[in-house]
Design a protein around this motif. Structure first.
Motif, PDB file in Angstrom:
ATOM      1  N   TYR A   1       0.793  -1.223   0.000  1.00 29.21           N
ATOM      2  CA  TYR A   1       0.000   0.000   0.000  1.00 29.21           C
ATOM      3  C   TYR A   1       0.829   1.278   0.000  1.00 29.21           C
ATOM      4  N   LEU A   2       2.044   1.228   0.465  1.00 24.27           N
ATOM      5  CA  LEU A   2       2.899   2.417   0.430  1.00 24.27           C
ATOM      6  C   LEU A   2       3.862   2.386  -0.747  1.00 24.27           C
ATOM      7  N   GLY A   3       4.257   1.184  -1.149  1.00 27.90           N
ATOM      8  CA  GLY A   3       5.223   1.057  -2.234  1.00 27.90           C
ATOM      9  C   GLY A   3       4.631   0.641  -3.560  1.00 27.90           C
ATOM     10  N   GLY A   4       3.382   0.210  -3.538  1.00 27.36           N
ATOM     11  CA  GLY A   4       2.726  -0.156  -4.782  1.00 27.36           C
ATOM     12  C   GLY A   4       3.168  -1.485  -5.370  1.00 27.36           C
ATOM     13  N   TRP A   5       3.747  -2.356  -4.551  1.00 27.31           N
ATOM     14  CA  TRP A   5       4.228  -3.655  -5.033  1.00 27.31           C
ATOM     15  C   TRP A   5       3.493  -4.750  -4.281  1.00 27.31           C
ATOM     16  N   GLY A   6       2.617  -5.489  -4.973  1.00 26.73           N
ATOM     17  CA  GLY A   6       1.748  -6.452  -4.311  1.00 26.73           C
ATOM     18  C   GLY A   6       2.290  -7.863  -4.170  1.00 26.73           C
ATOM     19  N   LEU A   7       3.416  -8.163  -4.797  1.00 31.34           N
ATOM     20  CA  LEU A   7       3.943  -9.527  -4.758  1.00 31.34           C
ATOM     21  C   LEU A   7       4.225 -10.037  -3.342  1.00 31.34           C
ATOM     22  N   PRO A   8       4.803  -9.227  -2.445  1.00 31.00           N
ATOM     23  CA  PRO A   8       5.038  -9.748  -1.088  1.00 31.00           C
ATOM     24  C   PRO A   8       3.757 -10.193  -0.386  1.00 31.00           C
ATOM     25  N   VAL A   9       2.655  -9.488  -0.595  1.00 31.37           N
ATOM     26  CA  VAL A   9       1.388  -9.885   0.024  1.00 31.37           C
ATOM     27  C   VAL A   9       0.917 -11.212  -0.555  1.00 31.37           C
ATOM     28  N   THR A  10       1.120 -11.408  -1.832  1.00 26.93           N
ATOM     29  CA  THR A  10       0.736 -12.673  -2.462  1.00 26.93           C
ATOM     30  C   THR A  10       1.515 -13.834  -1.858  1.00 26.93           C
ATOM     31  N   ILE A  11       2.809 -13.677  -1.731  1.00 30.63           N
ATOM     32  CA  ILE A  11       3.666 -14.753  -1.221  1.00 30.63           C
ATOM     33  C   ILE A  11       3.435 -14.987   0.266  1.00 30.63           C
ATOM     34  N   VAL A  12       3.534 -13.928   1.062  1.00 30.22           N
ATOM     35  CA  VAL A  12       3.371 -14.068   2.511  1.00 30.22           C
ATOM     36  C   VAL A  12       1.935 -14.440   2.856  1.00 30.22           C
ATOM     37  N   GLY A  13       0.981 -13.904   2.111  1.00 28.21           N
ATOM     38  CA  GLY A  13      -0.425 -14.237   2.350  1.00 28.21           C
ATOM     39  C   GLY A  13      -0.711 -15.709   2.117  1.00 28.21           C
ATOM     40  N   ALA A  14      -0.128 -16.272   1.078  1.00 29.24           N
ATOM     41  CA  ALA A  14      -0.313 -17.706   0.807  1.00 29.24           C
ATOM     42  C   ALA A  14       0.329 -18.551   1.904  1.00 29.24           C
ATOM     43  N   ALA A  15       1.518 -18.170   2.317  1.00 25.78           N
ATOM     44  CA  ALA A  15       2.193 -18.905   3.400  1.00 25.78           C
ATOM     45  C   ALA A  15       1.389 -18.803   4.692  1.00 25.78           C
ATOM     46  N   HIS A  16       0.910 -17.614   4.989  1.00 28.21           N
ATOM     47  CA  HIS A  16       0.122 -17.416   6.199  1.00 28.21           C
ATOM     48  C   HIS A  16      -1.179 -18.223   6.150  1.00 28.21           C
ATOM     49  N   GLY A  17      -1.814 -18.259   4.990  1.00 27.55           N
ATOM     50  CA  GLY A  17      -3.045 -19.047   4.849  1.00 27.55           C
ATOM     51  C   GLY A  17      -2.805 -20.526   5.097  1.00 27.55           C
ATOM     52  N   GLY A  18      -1.719 -21.043   4.547  1.00 31.23           N
ATOM     53  CA  GLY A  18      -1.376 -22.443   4.783  1.00 31.23           C
ATOM     54  C   GLY A  18      -1.067 -22.713   6.241  1.00 31.23           C
ATOM     55  N   LEU A  19      -0.336 -21.799   6.874  1.00 30.77           N
ATOM     56  CA  LEU A  19      -0.026 -21.958   8.290  1.00 30.77           C
ATOM     57  C   LEU A  19      -1.276 -21.847   9.156  1.00 30.77           C
ATOM     58  N   PHE A  20      -2.231 -21.022   8.743  1.00 30.93           N
ATOM     59  CA  PHE A  20      -3.473 -20.902   9.495  1.00 30.93           C
ATOM     60  C   PHE A  20      -4.257 -22.218   9.459  1.00 30.93           C
ATOM     61  N   VAL A  21      -4.307 -22.843   8.291  1.00 31.60           N
ATOM     62  CA  VAL A  21      -4.980 -24.145   8.183  1.00 31.60           C
ATOM     63  C   VAL A  21      -4.263 -25.165   9.065  1.00 31.60           C
TER      64      VAL A  21
END
Length: 97
Positions: free
Chosen positions: A32-52
């Protein structure tokens, strides 16, 4: 720590907690500050798997240690709070049953 169902849950809870913090305080500001969404995609997927995995290990720890409903509900709710899983880990370490 990994020899018991409760120990495995504590380990996964810590990983899930770290992934949540990295998502909130590193990946999302980059998006949201840098305009680069790839880190959210990668970390979000890892976090989702860890949440499961967190939920699965919570179920196994609940069965193994015969945790009461209040502790289980608390563990689920704390997974949605930043730093909540770290607080939960300290409580479980003090009183695993």
């Amino acid at each position: 720590m990994l020899k018991t169902a409760v120990g495995r849950f504590r380990f996964v809870a810590l990983l899930e907690g770290w992934s949540f913090l990295i998502l909130l305080f590193i990946a999302m500001p980059i998006k949201y500050l840098g305009g680069w969404g790839l880190p959210v995609t990668i970390v979000g997927a890892a976090h989702g798997g860890l949440f499961v995995l967190y939920m699965i290990t919570l179920l196994l720890a609940t069965i193994s240690a015969r945790w009461k409903l209040g502790r289980v509900v608390g563990a689920v709710l704390l997974s949605f709070v930043p730093f909540g899983t770290f607080w939960l880990d300290a409580r479980i370490k003090r009183d695993p049953a």
